[in-house]
Scaffold this motif. Structure first.
Motif: not given
Length: 131
Positions: A89-99
């Motif tokens: 999709f030509g995007v940037k992505a960042q993620f976090i996870s919860y415990e």
């Protein structure tokens, strides 16, 4: 950026549920749930039993072996799908996870931000929306 296409892509790959979080900035912020399948749960149990001297399903067994294994599996799988989405999709992505909750370890919750902007900063976004 077509957020609905990205959401569909994520649902088709590793997530069971996705909801969009209201955010006024230049990013789409999503809450997503990764459900562990039976094989992943069995593998985590086997790993925890093989690597741990703690009693099965004790708090230490869960916190030091079982849950970290599941967390690693989810992060690896989500990371791969986010990388593919970035390419597709030509995007940037960042993620976090919860415990993962010891009493309900069938899923892991993530917050994911997608943006066309180069300076995507998930920590700032989370501060702005109060998460």
């Amino acid at each position: 950026m077509n957020v609905n296409e990205i959401k569909e892509y994520l649902l088709d790959n590793v997530f069971s549920e996705i909801e969009e979080i209201d955010y006024e900035g230049n990013a789409a912020v999503l809450r997503a749930f990764y459900d562990f399948d039976e094989d992943e749960l069995k593998a985590a149990r086997a790993y925890a039993n093989d690597e741990s001297d703690f009693e099965e399903e004790s708090q230490e067994w869960f916190n030091q072996f079982f849950l970290p294994y599941l967390n690693d599996v989810a992060i690896d799988n989500v990371g791969e799908v986010c990388e593919e989405a970035m390419e597709n999709f030509g995007v940037k992505a960042q993620f976090i996870s919860y415990e993962i909750d010891m009493n309900n370890h069938s899923y892991n919750e993530f917050i994911i931000a997608f943006s066309k902007e180069e300076d995507l900063d998930l920590d700032s976004i989370l501060d702005e929306i109060g998460l």
